[in-house]
Design a protein around this motif. Structure first.
Motif, PDB file in Angstrom:
ATOM      1  N   ASN A 136      45.200  43.781  45.575  1.00  0.00           N
ATOM      2  CA  ASN A 136      44.393  43.556  44.378  1.00  0.00           C
ATOM      3  C   ASN A 136      43.595  42.269  44.549  1.00  0.00           C
ATOM      4  N   ARG A 137      42.500  42.133  43.818  1.00  0.00           N
ATOM      5  CA  ARG A 137      41.618  40.974  43.952  1.00  0.00           C
ATOM      6  C   ARG A 137      41.387  40.325  42.588  1.00  0.00           C
ATOM      7  N   ILE A 138      41.614  39.023  42.532  1.00  0.00           N
ATOM      8  CA  ILE A 138      41.363  38.222  41.327  1.00  0.00           C
ATOM      9  C   ILE A 138      40.308  37.203  41.716  1.00  0.00           C
ATOM     10  N   GLN A 139      39.088  37.400  41.285  1.00  0.00           N
ATOM     11  CA  GLN A 139      37.974  36.610  41.814  1.00  0.00           C
ATOM     12  C   GLN A 139      36.961  36.282  40.728  1.00  0.00           C
ATOM     13  N   GLY A 140      36.481  35.051  40.778  1.00  0.00           N
ATOM     14  CA  GLY A 140      35.365  34.647  39.924  1.00  0.00           C
ATOM     15  C   GLY A 140      35.684  34.493  38.458  1.00  0.00           C
ATOM     16  N   GLN A 152      40.421  45.360  40.849  1.00  0.00           N
ATOM     17  CA  GLN A 152      39.542  44.198  40.875  1.00  0.00           C
ATOM     18  C   GLN A 152      39.518  43.553  39.498  1.00  0.00           C
ATOM     19  N   ILE A 153      39.946  42.279  39.416  1.00  0.00           N
ATOM     20  CA  ILE A 153      39.846  41.500  38.188  1.00  0.00           C
ATOM     21  C   ILE A 153      38.793  40.427  38.436  1.00  0.00           C
ATOM     22  N   GLY A 154      37.616  40.618  37.882  1.00  0.00           N
ATOM     23  CA  GLY A 154      36.503  39.726  38.161  1.00  0.00           C
ATOM     24  C   GLY A 154      35.622  40.321  39.238  1.00  0.00           C
ATOM     25  N   GLY A 155      35.003  39.456  40.037  1.00  0.00           N
ATOM     26  CA  GLY A 155      34.115  39.943  41.089  1.00  0.00           C
ATOM     27  C   GLY A 155      33.527  38.812  41.890  1.00  0.00           C
ATOM     28  N   GLY A 188      49.274  41.174  50.188  1.00  0.00           N
ATOM     29  CA  GLY A 188      47.879  41.429  50.498  1.00  0.00           C
ATOM     30  C   GLY A 188      46.919  41.245  49.351  1.00  0.00           C
ATOM     31  N   ASN A 189      47.314  40.506  48.326  1.00  0.00           N
ATOM     32  CA  ASN A 189      46.408  40.252  47.205  1.00  0.00           C
ATOM     33  C   ASN A 189      45.521  39.043  47.505  1.00  0.00           C
ATOM     34  N   GLU A 190      44.413  38.947  46.830  1.00  0.00           N
ATOM     35  CA  GLU A 190      43.482  37.832  47.007  1.00  0.00           C
ATOM     36  C   GLU A 190      43.243  37.138  45.675  1.00  0.00           C
ATOM     37  N   ILE A 191      43.472  35.836  45.637  1.00  0.00           N
ATOM     38  CA  ILE A 191      43.127  34.994  44.496  1.00  0.00           C
ATOM     39  C   ILE A 191      41.998  34.096  44.973  1.00  0.00           C
TER      40      ILE A 191
END
Length: 739
Positions: free
Chosen positions: A351-355, A324-327, A382-385
């Motif tokens: 992986n998640r890149i959020q906020g 998790q990078i961010g939240g 399957g990553n999320e930006i």
């Protein structure tokens, strides 16, 4: 018990009859000499001169029971330099080494310097081999690696060797006591595993200003964690001076390998790490999972207003998952700006890149772009930006390259969600879906594929097509009216589709998505029905002036998100398309006169149906011609899509042609009965199949055809109303039929 070998235990037994042991001893260092303890096991720290040295204090603490404390009270003005000639005793558990106790200490001016310049290569400064240790208030410098070993060994200022529940605070690692002059160790902090014991639940820094470590100027990583889990890195300056105003680089700020569930930063300003000025990267992760990176400033000064660049911000280098990078909230986002290369490079899955704020200053508005792409995914699924909620969106702006670049070969970068982000003023394009980055690093915009069954192409995010749209904004009523269609065959894309509509920055040469105006769900029925019209009444924080360009992204049900659409895409009739019915085909012709056109796509539709591409060519000549050998029964509607060199698209005029003679294959429902006609050149058996729009085969059967016109029927009593596709082996392209 803190005994490290059998000989020490034997010596203890021999001395037990005459020695009384005291729990929780305190030793006070009074000398910078390097002498050892004159008499071990007596609970007293004294060298041959009657002074307590650091070496002697560590020897006694190692051999005692209980939780021991080592304080400092060295006479004279500081800072005081301790230069051991050989490795010091290990911290074998329950030892608190408190440099902040030295008179004159402040958290920005340690008064005790541990200098390893006289030790052999491969010596670590402080070597922790037991749990529940704490180190605070020291400057530790000059410990160098042994380069003759494979791998290179030693040279860490502080080495966590398979320990738990230890804490390192208020230290300068790699800097002299002034907080700005480098005197490098090989590494600042190293954590690793010993046998089955990993370094776990340790804390580097803290949430108080007085807890901050400054870890800078080291030859390799500022912090290196390997096979180490559940540790926290909070509130440190890594790669800068003590004030966070200029670079004092490590090679890499933080490197983490083969580790799980470490936390870097947090959701408060007090937990923020400043990770800037490092020669290679701010952070480098390999084979990591469940890492949380939140609230940090990476590539900026402590105020978040100027660049102190790393080469890149964060590099998830290889096989990383579920990080998790961010939240979900603004306080959890990182500021990743001002770096020389990419903001984030990601190789891994889920992986998640959020906020996060990527490419802007701490205010979220002023420019401070990274030198290349904001986010780059060369490989990963399957990553999320961003994410499905507005609080998860990132600001991605002012970069020297693309906002987001996803650029690997078929199958290796699919289902990467890009949603709810504010993407603008990037020198490349907002979202770039490509192929091999090495062979084509600046590919640019990808037009929707021009095939009879649209969106059959593959590549990054399956090269999902965007929506073709027109948009009109009425400022008086604050109404945005959009007419759109998505050229994405349900046989090729996972429906339903989510379409996000954005207002771009009028200053962008390549319109991107700065403000999300609204979203819409696009179903297979919408695809069959043709253009769809929707309206929005934008509400704060969206503010429109009427000068904004409007673009969209399309995301399929497997989270494959498209590039931003071209704008404009549906208006204008730049040439005249002609059509005429011939004996066995419909002939279409036009003249190629525009030098900026690089290709043509011919689209066809029945009355009330949607347009589908039936022909594409980039072989250009003055007189262009195409024969439609399989016209639809009844009225055929045709138009040309012009594909231009700059990525723009437009359409020609619309022509209609009636086709009632010598049809090759036609079909229609009357109630439950499907009537089929087919023109055959010879008698032969033919296999027929009926499909739903999502590709499910519903029926299959054989018919014996005769030469010439054939007519037959088949009844489907339980088939629901809808659009279906009838195919045969002679005519695999099939025809659509509505029940």
């Amino acid at each position: 018990m803190k005994f490290t070998n059998i000989s020490q235990l034997v010596l203890l037994i021999l001395l037990c009859s005459s020695t009384s042991f005291v729990h929780a001893l305190t030793f006070t260092v009074t000398s910078t000499d390097d002498n050892g303890d004159a008499m071990l096991f007596n609970g007293s720290c004294e060298d041959v001169n009657g002074n307590c040295t650091l070496r002697a204090a560590l020897q006694e603490a190692q051999l005692s029971f209980g939780a021991d404390t080592i304080l400092f009270n060295i006479p004279g003005a500081g800072p005081h330099r301790i230069q051991p000639a050989s490795p010091l005793s290990q911290l074998t558990g329950d030892i608190f080494l408190d440099g902040s106790s030295q008179p004159g200490y402040s958290f920005s001016n340690p008064h005790v310097v541990l200098d390893g310049s006289l030790t052999p290569a491969g010596t670590n400064g402080l070597h922790l081999t037991g749990d529940n240790c704490a180190i605070s208030g020291l400057a530790i410098v000059g410990f160098q690696e042994d380069a003759s070993t494979t791998p290179i060994s030693g040279g860490a200022a502080v080495f966590f060797d398979g320990v738990q529940n230890c804490r390192l605070t208020a230290c300068f690692l790699g800097l002299e006591a002034d907080g700005s002059t480098p005197n490098p160790n090989y590494k600042g902090v190293q954590m690793t595993t010993i046998g089955a014991f990993s370094s776990r639940n340790n804390l580097i820094g803290g949430t108080g200003a007085a807890d901050r470590n400054v870890i800078s100027g080291n030859e390799d990583a500022g912090l290196y964690l390997e096979d180490s889990d559940l540790n926290q890195i909070l509130g440190n300056y890594i790669g800068t001076d003590k004030n966070g105003t200029f670079a004092v680089p490590n090679l890499c700020g933080i490197a983490i390998s083969s580790s799980t569930a470490n936390i870097v930063g947090g959701n408060t300003a007090a937990a923020r790490n400043l990770i800037s000025g490092n020669t290679q990267g701010g952070m480098d992760l390999t084979l990591c999972s469940s890492t949380i990176i939140q609230g940090n400033y990476i590539g900026t000064n402590a105020a978040g207003t100027q660049a102190i660049p790393n080469t890149y911000g964060i590099n998830l280098r290889l096989f990383n998952n579920d990080n998790q990078i961010g939240g979900n909230f603004s306080t959890e986002g990182n500021l990743i700006s001002g770096n020389d290369s990419m903001g984030i490079k990601l190789v891994g899955v889920f992986n998640r890149i959020q906020g996060n704020r990527i490419g802007v200053q701490a205010d979220g508005i002023s420019p401070l772009g990274n030198g290349e792409a904001g986010i780059s995914i060369p490989e990963g699924n399957g990553n999320e930006i961003g994410g499905p909620n507005s609080t998860q969106g990132n600001i991605i702006a002012f970069h020297g390259g693309d906002g987001i670049r996803i650029h690997a070969a078929t199958g290796s970068t699919e289902s990467n969600l890009i949603s709810h982000n504010a993407i603008f003023r990037n020198m490349g394009i907002g979202i770039d879906l490509g192929f091999s980055f090495a062979s084509n690093p600046n590919k640019g915009k990808t037009p929707n594929d021009a095939t009879a069954s649209p969106d059959a192409d593959t590549g990054a995010n399956r090269l999902q097509n965007f929506a073709m749209m027109t948009a009109t904004y009425d400022a008086g009523s604050n109404t945005l009216t959009i007419t759109y269609e998505v050229p994405s065959d349900p046989l090729n894309s996972a429906y339903p589709l989510t379409v996000e509509f954005y207002a771009g920055d009028p200053a962008d040469a390549n319109p991107q998505g700065q403000q999300l105006v609204g979203t819409d769900t696009y179903t297979a029925l919408d695809y069959a029905a043709g253009p769809k019209t929707i309206t929005f009444n934008p509400a704060f924080p969206v503010v429109l002036t009427g000068a904004e360009p409007f673009v969209n992204t399309v995301t399929d049900d497997n989270n494959n998100t498209s590039e931003f659409s071209f704008t404009p895409v549906l208006d204008g009739h730049p040439l005249s398309l002609q059509a005429a019915a011939k004996a066995r085909h419909i002939e279409l012709s036009w003249q190629h006169q525009q030098s900026d056109v690089v290709g043509y796509e011919l689209e066809r539709a029945a009355v009330g149906g949607r347009f589908e591409a039936i022909f594409y060519t980039s072989h250009l000549q003055p007189d262009m011609r195409f024969e439609d050998q399989h016209p639809l029964p009844g009225t055929n509607r045709y138009r040309l899509r012009l594909l231009k060199a700059d990525g723009a698209q437009s359409h020609s005029n619309l022509v209609e042609v009636q086709w009632e003679v010598e049809r090759r294959l036609w079909a229609r429902f009357e109630g439950p009965t499907l009537h089929i006609g087919l023109l055959a050149g010879a008698p032969l058996p033919t296999h027929f199949e009926l499909f739903s729009l999502n590709g499910q085969r519903l029926a299959a059967w054989e018919e014996q055809l005769q030469k010439g016109e054939n007519a037959f029927s088949k009844t489907f009593v339980h088939l629901p109303h809808g659009i279906y596709v009838l195919r045969s082996r002679r005519f695999p392209q099939g025809v659509k039929v509505r029940k």
